[in-house]
Design an enzyme around this catalytic site. Structure first.
Site, PDB file in Angstrom:
ATOM      1  N   MET A 228      26.131 -28.609 -75.106  1.00  0.00           N
ATOM      2  CA  MET A 228      24.952 -29.294 -75.365  1.00  0.00           C
ATOM      3  C   MET A 228      24.075 -28.659 -76.343  1.00  0.00           C
ATOM      4  SD  MET A 228      25.001 -31.826 -73.168  1.00  0.00           S
ATOM      5  CE  MET A 228      23.256 -32.469 -73.385  1.00  0.00           C
TER       6      MET A 228
ATOM      7  N   GLU B 175      22.360 -23.454 -66.494  1.00  0.00           N
ATOM      8  CA  GLU B 175      21.427 -24.346 -65.695  1.00  0.00           C
ATOM      9  C   GLU B 175      21.052 -23.368 -64.374  1.00  0.00           C
ATOM     10  OE1 GLU B 175      20.136 -26.789 -66.571  1.00  0.00           O
ATOM     11  OE2 GLU B 175      19.322 -27.764 -64.681  1.00  0.00           O
TER      12      GLU B 175
ATOM     13  N   LYS C 277      16.587 -19.213 -67.228  1.00  0.00           N
ATOM     14  CA  LYS C 277      15.712 -20.037 -68.238  1.00  0.00           C
ATOM     15  C   LYS C 277      14.458 -19.317 -68.115  1.00  0.00           C
ATOM     16  CE  LYS C 277      18.011 -24.464 -67.672  1.00  0.00           C
ATOM     17  NZ  LYS C 277      18.509 -24.649 -69.120  1.00  0.00           N
TER      18      LYS C 277
ATOM     19  N   SER D  43      18.954 -29.978 -66.841  1.00  0.00           N
ATOM     20  CA  SER D  43      19.259 -31.129 -66.181  1.00  0.00           C
ATOM     21  C   SER D  43      18.652 -31.636 -65.089  1.00  0.00           C
ATOM     22  CB  SER D  43      20.828 -31.001 -65.689  1.00  0.00           C
ATOM     23  OG  SER D  43      21.697 -30.659 -66.671  1.00  0.00           O
TER      24      SER D  43
ATOM     25  N   HIS E 290      15.540 -33.941 -72.337  1.00  0.00           N
ATOM     26  CA  HIS E 290      16.786 -33.860 -71.679  1.00  0.00           C
ATOM     27  C   HIS E 290      17.627 -34.675 -72.436  1.00  0.00           C
ATOM     28  CE1 HIS E 290      19.542 -34.640 -67.870  1.00  0.00           C
ATOM     29  NE2 HIS E 290      19.775 -33.747 -68.682  1.00  0.00           N
TER      30      HIS E 290
ATOM     31  N   ASN F 109      24.962 -35.964 -72.663  1.00  0.00           N
ATOM     32  CA  ASN F 109      26.454 -35.161 -73.269  1.00  0.00           C
ATOM     33  C   ASN F 109      27.502 -36.533 -73.679  1.00  0.00           C
ATOM     34  OD1 ASN F 109      28.321 -33.674 -74.021  1.00  0.00           O
ATOM     35  ND2 ASN F 109      28.959 -33.172 -71.735  1.00  0.00           N
TER      36      ASN F 109
ATOM     37  N   GLU G 148      15.421 -38.030 -72.235  1.00  0.00           N
ATOM     38  CA  GLU G 148      14.312 -37.958 -71.035  1.00  0.00           C
ATOM     39  C   GLU G 148      13.246 -36.924 -71.607  1.00  0.00           C
ATOM     40  OE1 GLU G 148      16.370 -39.222 -66.928  1.00  0.00           O
ATOM     41  OE2 GLU G 148      16.614 -37.259 -67.433  1.00  0.00           O
TER      42      GLU G 148
ATOM     43  N   ASN H 152      20.201 -38.324 -63.956  1.00  0.00           N
ATOM     44  CA  ASN H 152      20.907 -37.456 -63.382  1.00  0.00           C
ATOM     45  C   ASN H 152      20.701 -37.813 -61.591  1.00  0.00           C
ATOM     46  OD1 ASN H 152      22.493 -36.219 -65.273  1.00  0.00           O
ATOM     47  ND2 ASN H 152      21.072 -34.334 -65.162  1.00  0.00           N
TER      48      ASN H 152
ATOM     49  N   TYR I 226      21.363 -46.045 -72.221  1.00  0.00           N
ATOM     50  CA  TYR I 226      21.427 -45.105 -73.407  1.00  0.00           C
ATOM     51  C   TYR I 226      21.803 -43.735 -72.982  1.00  0.00           C
ATOM     52  CZ  TYR I 226      19.039 -48.488 -76.382  1.00  0.00           C
ATOM     53  OH  TYR I 226      18.670 -49.566 -77.287  1.00  0.00           O
TER      54      TYR I 226
HETATM   55  N1  3HC Z   1      33.916 -34.750 -74.506  1.00  0.00           N
HETATM   56  C1  3HC Z   1      33.094 -34.695 -75.616  1.00  0.00           C
HETATM   57  N2  3HC Z   1      32.796 -35.568 -76.733  1.00  0.00           N
HETATM   58  C2  3HC Z   1      33.545 -36.600 -76.496  1.00  0.00           C
HETATM   59  C3  3HC Z   1      34.548 -36.835 -75.454  1.00  0.00           C
HETATM   60  C4  3HC Z   1      34.511 -36.093 -74.322  1.00  0.00           C
HETATM   61  N3  3HC Z   1      35.330 -36.394 -73.357  1.00  0.00           N
HETATM   62  N4  3HC Z   1      34.606 -38.301 -75.416  1.00  0.00           N
HETATM   63  C5  3HC Z   1      34.405 -38.712 -76.840  1.00  0.00           C
HETATM   64  N5  3HC Z   1      33.445 -37.684 -77.059  1.00  0.00           N
HETATM   65  C6  3HC Z   1      32.792 -37.839 -78.633  1.00  0.00           C
HETATM   66  C7  3HC Z   1      33.922 -37.900 -79.709  1.00  0.00           C
HETATM   67  O1  3HC Z   1      34.318 -36.693 -79.833  1.00  0.00           O
HETATM   68  C8  3HC Z   1      33.133 -38.587 -80.653  1.00  0.00           C
HETATM   69  O2  3HC Z   1      32.456 -37.828 -81.526  1.00  0.00           O
HETATM   70  P1  3HC Z   1      32.176 -38.001 -82.876  1.00  0.00           P
HETATM   71  O3  3HC Z   1      31.236 -39.168 -83.305  1.00  0.00           O
HETATM   72  O4  3HC Z   1      31.600 -36.632 -83.453  1.00  0.00           O
HETATM   73  O5  3HC Z   1      33.612 -37.958 -83.638  1.00  0.00           O
HETATM   74  C9  3HC Z   1      32.058 -39.434 -79.817  1.00  0.00           C
HETATM   75  O6  3HC Z   1      32.262 -39.014 -78.645  1.00  0.00           O
HETATM   76  C10 3HC Z   1      32.594 -40.964 -79.910  1.00  0.00           C
HETATM   77  O7  3HC Z   1      33.822 -40.805 -79.342  1.00  0.00           O
HETATM   78  P2  3HC Z   1      34.782 -42.192 -79.340  1.00  0.00           P
HETATM   79  O8  3HC Z   1      34.703 -42.922 -80.759  1.00  0.00           O
HETATM   80  O9  3HC Z   1      36.005 -41.860 -78.924  1.00  0.00           O
HETATM   81  O10 3HC Z   1      34.012 -43.099 -78.386  1.00  0.00           O
HETATM   82  P3  3HC Z   1      34.175 -43.795 -77.184  1.00  0.00           P
HETATM   83  O11 3HC Z   1      33.698 -45.302 -77.579  1.00  0.00           O
HETATM   84  O12 3HC Z   1      35.254 -43.577 -76.359  1.00  0.00           O
HETATM   85  O13 3HC Z   1      32.834 -43.377 -76.278  1.00  0.00           O
HETATM   86  C11 3HC Z   1      31.721 -41.683 -74.859  1.00  0.00           C
HETATM   87  C12 3HC Z   1      32.900 -42.060 -75.934  1.00  0.00           C
HETATM   88  C13 3HC Z   1      30.567 -41.903 -75.993  1.00  0.00           C
HETATM   89  C14 3HC Z   1      31.709 -40.108 -74.433  1.00  0.00           C
HETATM   90  C15 3HC Z   1      31.642 -42.862 -74.070  1.00  0.00           C
HETATM   91  O14 3HC Z   1      32.789 -42.671 -73.292  1.00  0.00           O
HETATM   92  C16 3HC Z   1      30.431 -42.588 -73.356  1.00  0.00           C
HETATM   93  O15 3HC Z   1      29.341 -42.944 -73.442  1.00  0.00           O
HETATM   94  N6  3HC Z   1      30.756 -41.939 -72.020  1.00  0.00           N
HETATM   95  C17 3HC Z   1      29.566 -41.613 -71.075  1.00  0.00           C
HETATM   96  C18 3HC Z   1      28.677 -40.396 -71.188  1.00  0.00           C
HETATM   97  C19 3HC Z   1      27.859 -39.937 -70.207  1.00  0.00           C
HETATM   98  O16 3HC Z   1      27.747 -40.519 -69.336  1.00  0.00           O
HETATM   99  N7  3HC Z   1      27.019 -39.285 -70.474  1.00  0.00           N
HETATM  100  C20 3HC Z   1      25.981 -38.487 -69.539  1.00  0.00           C
HETATM  101  C21 3HC Z   1      26.703 -37.569 -68.944  1.00  0.00           C
HETATM  102  S1  3HC Z   1      25.267 -36.843 -67.535  1.00  0.00           S
HETATM  103  C22 3HC Z   1      24.583 -35.680 -68.609  1.00  0.00           C
HETATM  104  O17 3HC Z   1      25.000 -35.345 -69.803  1.00  0.00           O
HETATM  105  C23 3HC Z   1      23.423 -35.035 -68.112  1.00  0.00           C
HETATM  106  C24 3HC Z   1      23.621 -33.502 -67.812  1.00  0.00           C
HETATM  107  O18 3HC Z   1      22.243 -33.100 -67.538  1.00  0.00           O
HETATM  108  C25 3HC Z   1      24.578 -33.229 -66.898  1.00  0.00           C
END
Ligand code: 3HC
Length: 421
Positions: free
Chosen positions: A19, A97, A102, A124, A145, A148, A157, A195, A351
């Site tokens: 992050m 976390e 923190k 988070s 916030h 990922n 957020e 979350n 988003y």
């Molecule tokens: N881990 C890390 N980065 C990743 C990844 C993974 N598993 N998969 C893809 N990426 C990165 C790629 O490296 C790429 O980065 P770049 O632009 O620097 O080259 C970018 O994401 C786009 O990758 P792709 O072109 O392969 O795009 P996709 O169309 O497959 O999309 C994604 C990848 C954006 C990760 C999409 O699958 C997505 O939106 N997934 C949902 C993610 C999500 O829900 N995030 C929130 C999680 S909860 C959170 O973060 C909160 C925390 O408090 C817990």
């Protein structure tokens, strides 16, 4: 008290993990100078290579030139102490976390930063007001916030604590906007908005797996068919199972049985299966392959599952509703508690986690009465994880079919982004 009036120029990021380094990459790509700090040289080095990887990927995609990538990389300074922070206008803390970690960071920063600097936490779920109470600048402490991968997901957020000033909210919104992000203001509550909605859904996917109602692959595929970019198990592997456990346990402590943490998650963390970062989670991850390219199920998970599963399995026909309705129910709880405006819920989910259709669209498609009846059915079967929100019952009783009928704005404008940016 004087307040920083100009634009934010110099930013420090505390924590060089996935992050922290993703946030730092986002900052330099948008013209900021960044100091990235972690406790060990190897941690900052790893963070720096992640930033380099992100910049290289931009070069490959011809978004920036290699000269620009070099310039951006020079905008990041790394260090393992709190020296040279006198010019810092804004700090984004993205450390472990854990509240103790923190609060120590917040106390330390408060002593050395200039009076006008803002300290934001990328926590988070933890309390912003509590973090602020460890400083002498509660008005300039805020939640910021990111999601990922932080350099990709557009949502931030923005979470004011009880004493956060309007000016700090505006500065944070402005910073988010200058990173090309959409800032949604969320009233402080455990897990904030996204979350709070994601975790009961991921947790229920774990219960469905434990009950042998469907396989890892089947549930992940159903999630994608529903409109999510990746399934819950792929997402947990990406987020880190240790992070998921910490957040879910925290939400369980705060909200009770609705968030009761599934045993498989605990077992996996105890066994060092942390997802992508440990090369093994629900899936086996080969770091030489592109993210998501390797879809091999980790046999160790199946072993852990067979120890957990009871011999007599529930024979119910499985529907993805069982996994997604806790997200819908929690969205209504959040609205009931005025955590956000109704129209912001689907925008934030789109988003923040890429949900291609609104979670609230379930009420449009099936009607609120159906949603409540389904939740009540699962409540009778599985208990408190499915306790329906009283507000949901109230609107069903009032005869409203679709939750979006609740606001004139949402009916007129759809999900108006203009309000958010
Ligand atoms: N881990 C890390 N980065 C990743 C990844 C993974 N598993 N998969 C893809 N990426 C990165 C790629 O490296 C790429 O980065 P770049 O632009 O620097 O080259 C970018 O994401 C786009 O990758 P792709 O072109 O392969 O795009 P996709 O169309 O497959 O999309 C994604 C990848 C954006 C990760 C999409 O699958 C997505 O939106 N997934 C949902 C993610 C999500 O829900 N995030 C929130 C999680 S909860 C959170 O973060 C909160 C925390 O408090 C817990």
């Amino acid at each position: 008290m004087s307040y920083f009036e100009g634009d934010v120029k110099n930013v420090a990021v505390i924590g060089a993990g996935a992050m922290g380094s993703g946030i730092a990459a986002s900052l330099v790509l948008n013209g900021f100078k960044v100091i990235m700090i972690d406790i060990k040289p190897e941690f900052v080095d790893k963070g720096l290579s992640n930033i380099k990887r992100i910049l290289d990927s931009r070069v490959k995609k011809e978004v920036i030139t290699s000269d620009q990538a070099n310039e951006y990389l020079k905008s990041v300074k790394t260090q393992v102490d709190y020296d040279n922070l006198a010019e810092i206008d804004f700090v984004i803390e993205a450390a472990l976390e854990k509240i103790d970690v923190k609060t120590t960071i917040f106390c330390e920063l408060d002593k050395i930063l200039k009076k006008s600097a803002v300290i934001a936490s990328n926590t988070s779920a933890l309390s912003i007001s509590e973090l602020a109470s460890h400083t002498n600048r509660s008005d300039r402490v805020i939640g910021m916030h990111f999601f990922n991968p932080a350099h990709v997901m557009k949502l931030v957020e923005v979470i004011p604590g009880l004493k956060t000033s309007q000016k700090t909210i505006e500065t944070t919104q402005k910073l988010a906007k200058s990173l090309g992000k959409v800032g949604v203001v969320v009233n402080e509550c455990p897990g904030f908005l996204v979350n709070r909605l994601l975790f009961p859904y991921m947790n229920e996917a774990l219960y469905a797996l434990e009950l042998n109602l469907a396989s890892i692959v089947q549930i992940d595929e159903m999630a994608v068919q529903f409109g999510l970019p990746m399934g819950p198990f792929t997402l947990m592997d990406m987020t880190g199972l240790d992070v998921c456990l910490d957040v879910n346990d925290f939400l369980y402590n705060e909200y009770g049985e609705r968030f009761k943490t599934n045993k498989l998650l605990k077992l996996m963390v105890e066994n060092g299966l942390l997802g992508q970062k440990s090369k093994a989670g629900f899936f086996v991850h080969d770091p030489s392959l592109a993210y998501g390219a390797n879809k091999e199920i980790n046999p160790k998970v199946l072993e852990l599952l067979s120890g957990l599963r009871k011999t007599e399995q529930i024979k119910d026909e499985f529907s993805f509703n069982q996994v997604i309705l806790p997200m819908f129910n929690e969205a209504i709880y959040a609205y009931q508690e005025k955590v956000v405006e109704l129209a912001d819920i689907d925008v934030a989910m789109s988003y923040g986690c890429g949900l291609k259709r609104g979670i609230l669209s379930l009420s449009n498609e099936h009607g609120l009465k159906w949603c409540l009846a389904q939740i009540e059915k699962y409540h009778a079967l599985y208990g408190e994880r499915f306790r329906p929100s009283w507000f949901l019952k109230k609107i069903v009783r009032s005869g409203i079919y679709n939750i979006m009928e609740m606001t004139d704005n949402s009916q007129k404008d759809g999900l108006s982004l203009a309000k958010l940016t």
